[in-house]
Write a protein that holds these residues in place. Sequence first.
Motif, PDB file in Angstrom:
ATOM      1  N   ALA A  38       0.834  -1.212   0.000  1.00 37.89           N
ATOM      2  CA  ALA A  38       0.000   0.000   0.000  1.00 37.89           C
ATOM      3  C   ALA A  38       0.863   1.254   0.000  1.00 37.89           C
ATOM      4  O   ALA A  38       0.558   2.235  -0.695  1.00 37.89           O
ATOM      5  N   ARG A  39       1.942   1.267   0.766  1.00 34.10           N
ATOM      6  CA  ARG A  39       2.829   2.431   0.767  1.00 34.10           C
ATOM      7  C   ARG A  39       3.471   2.623  -0.599  1.00 34.10           C
ATOM      8  O   ARG A  39       3.614   3.754  -1.079  1.00 34.10           O
ATOM      9  N   SER A  40       3.860   1.508  -1.222  1.00 34.30           N
ATOM     10  CA  SER A  40       4.466   1.622  -2.548  1.00 34.30           C
ATOM     11  C   SER A  40       3.465   2.173  -3.556  1.00 34.30           C
ATOM     12  O   SER A  40       3.800   3.045  -4.379  1.00 34.30           O
ATOM     13  N   GLU A  41       2.225   1.682  -3.485  1.00 37.53           N
ATOM     14  CA  GLU A  41       1.205   2.172  -4.413  1.00 37.53           C
ATOM     15  C   GLU A  41       0.889   3.638  -4.153  1.00 37.53           C
ATOM     16  O   GLU A  41       0.706   4.442  -5.095  1.00 37.53           O
ATOM     17  N   ALA A  42       0.823   4.022  -2.870  1.00 34.71           N
ATOM     18  CA  ALA A  42       0.527   5.421  -2.545  1.00 34.71           C
ATOM     19  C   ALA A  42       1.644   6.334  -3.036  1.00 34.71           C
ATOM     20  O   ALA A  42       1.391   7.422  -3.595  1.00 34.71           O
ATOM     21  N   VAL A 136       3.947  14.611   4.478  1.00 35.98           N
ATOM     22  CA  VAL A 136       2.580  14.485   3.967  1.00 35.98           C
ATOM     23  C   VAL A 136       2.422  13.188   3.199  1.00 35.98           C
ATOM     24  O   VAL A 136       1.428  12.461   3.340  1.00 35.98           O
ATOM     25  N   ARG A 137       3.408  12.858   2.374  1.00 36.38           N
ATOM     26  CA  ARG A 137       3.354  11.616   1.593  1.00 36.38           C
ATOM     27  C   ARG A 137       3.342  10.401   2.522  1.00 36.38           C
ATOM     28  O   ARG A 137       2.635   9.428   2.286  1.00 36.38           O
ATOM     29  N   ALA A 138       4.129  10.462   3.636  1.00 40.05           N
ATOM     30  CA  ALA A 138       4.165   9.341   4.571  1.00 40.05           C
ATOM     31  C   ALA A 138       2.823   9.154   5.261  1.00 40.05           C
ATOM     32  O   ALA A 138       2.374   8.017   5.460  1.00 40.05           O
ATOM     33  N   GLU A 139       2.172  10.286   5.616  1.00 36.46           N
ATOM     34  CA  GLU A 139       0.866  10.190   6.267  1.00 36.46           C
ATOM     35  C   GLU A 139      -0.163   9.547   5.337  1.00 36.46           C
ATOM     36  O   GLU A 139      -0.947   8.683   5.741  1.00 36.46           O
ATOM     37  N   ILE A 140      -0.152   9.991   4.078  1.00 32.82           N
ATOM     38  CA  ILE A 140      -1.098   9.426   3.100  1.00 32.82           C
ATOM     39  C   ILE A 140      -0.814   7.938   2.888  1.00 32.82           C
ATOM     40  O   ILE A 140      -1.731   7.094   2.867  1.00 32.82           O
TER      41      ILE A 140
END
Length: 446
Positions: A38-42, A136-140
């Motif tokens: 999920a993190r990779s896709e986000a 911000v990217r990490a939170e998303i």
Amino acid sequence: MDGRKIMTGSLRGAALIWMTALLTLVGLAAMVVAYVYARSEAAEFLDGQLRQIALNVGTGPALAAGPAEDLDPEDHVAVTIWDSAGRAVHQSPPNTLIPRQARPGFANVTAGGESWRVYTIGDDVRTVQVAQRETVRAEIADSAALSAAAPILIVIPLSWLVVGWAMNRMIKRLNGLAEEIAARSATAREPILLDGVPAEVRPLAESLNGLIGRLQASIAAQRRFLADAAHELRTPLAAMQIQIGNLAGADRADRDERVAALAAGVKRAGALVNQLLDLARLDESAPVTNERFQLGALLLDCVADSAPLAEEKGVEIGTDFDTDATIRGVEQEIRSLFVNLIDNAIRYTPEGGTVDVALFLQENRPVVEIVDTGPGLPKGAETRIFDRFYRGAPQDAPGTGLGLAIARRIAERHGFDLSVENRADGASGVVARVVMPAEANRFGAS
């Protein structure tokens, strides 16, 4: 916790613990995989957004529009545009200064004490650079990853409940089987019903049925044995009682004759009791020890022990040894085996007959044959010759009918092949053959 204690304490507890551990490990592994994916896709999605913004950004009046009121300032995307001369013609937000990247594409940059994900694109007219805070990217990404992993966290405890419920149902069926076995009496003959028994436990129930059958057969054999023993002992005891009763009124000469008859009866009863004790001892499952001794010397001793009986009956006994062997086993038991076979041959051989004891090798295995010139086995006796208290013709031959039963039991304990059958050379008589395994013996002098 020691796994061995769990296994010996409770099958249900052990299964629940191991299944719970397995589900937990699988769930955690799945959660980690889902989180990473999920993190990779986000991250890939957010990179695509940066690229699209850079490709579509303009320099018109819309750039001066303020941000949405409900947008967190940290969520702003920083956009910087330079003209062909390298002058910044647009900066949004105006207080965010991110150095111009020398090469186009994605880059990770630190500016103003913060980490940024930057995408740069340019041509001969202008250069556009779009940046987004890494926090911000990490939170998303974390939010998307947790959303993917949350169902797995819910499934793990549900799986525990399902496994526990299934185990309870299975254990309940096993408890029913245990209650049925506990309720059975020691004399119950009916097999355990297999209806509703789980397939995994069915072999155990079938083995118990087999054990029940063997126990019933053993009990029946013991009852027959006791009945036969009582019958065989009744005759000499009754005769001794009669002889004792007749001693009172007998004269001296008659008294000596009756005392001799009484002594013979006591001797026969004692021999029968000793054989019964031998059978009882041989029926025990004690392991066979491995003594080493010479087979030839043992056979000569057995022939010498039986020589008085042969002389009394007028039977000639001879030996023919082509080889010798050092064998292993319980010497006293093997001695009893051959003494019983030789005595049996002598008892059924008429006066003037012969009994020959031979030792030779056959396919590298030691073989002992005891051949007599008696009347042979009557038809149908081959299947009963080793039964306890069975006596072949003639019925008036002395003996208890236990010698061959003892010999067979000793042979079984040592792994010998024992057969007793009529002679195949056309002559009248019986041949008793004992074949010993080659791997258990070493031939020649030790």
